[in-house]
Scaffold this motif. Structure first.
Motif, PDB file in Angstrom:
ATOM      1  N   PRO A  35       0.800  -1.228   0.000  1.00 32.41           N
ATOM      2  CA  PRO A  35       0.000   0.000   0.000  1.00 32.41           C
ATOM      3  C   PRO A  35       0.836   1.282   0.000  1.00 32.41           C
ATOM      4  O   PRO A  35       0.400   2.312  -0.493  1.00 32.41           O
ATOM      5  CB  PRO A  35      -0.828  -0.120   1.280  1.00 32.41           C
ATOM      6  N   ASN A  55      -3.535  -0.600  -4.319  1.00 33.85           N
ATOM      7  CA  ASN A  55      -2.790   0.241  -3.387  1.00 33.85           C
ATOM      8  C   ASN A  55      -3.561   1.486  -2.971  1.00 33.85           C
ATOM      9  O   ASN A  55      -3.350   2.028  -1.901  1.00 33.85           O
ATOM     10  CB  ASN A  55      -1.457   0.670  -4.039  1.00 33.85           C
ATOM     11  N   GLY A  61      -5.275   1.143   0.206  1.00 35.56           N
ATOM     12  CA  GLY A  61      -4.440   0.780   1.351  1.00 35.56           C
ATOM     13  C   GLY A  61      -4.597  -0.664   1.740  1.00 35.56           C
ATOM     14  O   GLY A  61      -4.245  -1.066   2.834  1.00 35.56           O
TER      15      GLY A  61
END
Length: 203
Positions: free
Chosen positions: A33, A97, A100
């Protein structure tokens, strides 16, 4: 300066071709992330390469490689971990990503796998000995230090670059489907590498 450029060229020749180590660093950069979460694999891979380079230059790795039981042990560990990593990579999924929720490996897994693909691949170790180790024989004193540092610098810069590129590519929404293909290719590459290592060991 000749020793520095010589070291850079040799190190680039060894590290640039596609391999399990490079694929692992790239995919971890893409699947984490944040870029900071990919630092464990970058630092571990770089430290392992630094260790191999220093041992090769000092001639220690050649001494270790002369013991058959050590090579067999490295081979067994390397094949086992490559098979497991291939299975893990094949079955991993992508969550993106930007949310997160990337599916990158945890810190411990990154470190263990990075050490495995770096140090427990007999052919990679022997390549380092054969290319960097034998080339270092031509240098002494400060020139040997410069040669060694050039090789190490290339290694660290390359792994950081791989992770950065992976992280930037991984942020793109179009990467979601591509990530699955990359994982499948990476897994197959790992399994083929394990088979290749076993095949060469019996020749």
């Amino acid at each position: 300066m000749q020793a520095f450029f010589h070291g850079m060229i040799l190190a680039m020749g060894l590290i640039l071709p596609l391999g399990v180590q490079n694929l692992f660093v790239f995919t971890q950069g893409a699947s984490q992330p944040t870029f900071l979460r990919a630092l464990p694999v970058v630092i571990t891979a770089s430290l392992c390469d630094t260790l191999l380079i220093v041992l090769a230059v000092q001639g220690v790795s050649l001494f270790i490689a002369s013991f058959a039981w050590i090579k067999i042990l490295f081979l067994m560990i390397g094949v086992g971990f490559l098979a497991y990593m291939g299975w893990l990579t094949w079955n991993s999924t992508w969550a993106g990503n930007d949310t997160g929720a990337g599916k990158g490996l945890g810190v411990k897994q990154q470190i263990v796998f990075a050490v495995t693909v770096s140090l427990f691949n007999p052919h990679a170790v022997l390549d380092t000995i054969g290319v960097i180790g034998t080339s270092a024989i031509h240098y002494t004193g400060n020139e040997k230090i410069v040669f060694t540092m050039a090789c190490i610098l290339v290694s660290w810069c390359w792994f950081f670059l791989l992770a950065v590129v992976g992280w930037n590519v991984g942020k793109k929404k179009s990467f979601t489907q591509l990530f699955g293909y990359i994982n499948k290719v990476s897994a197959i590459f790992m399994w083929l590498s394990a088979v290749y290592m076993m095949y060469n060991s019996v020749l």
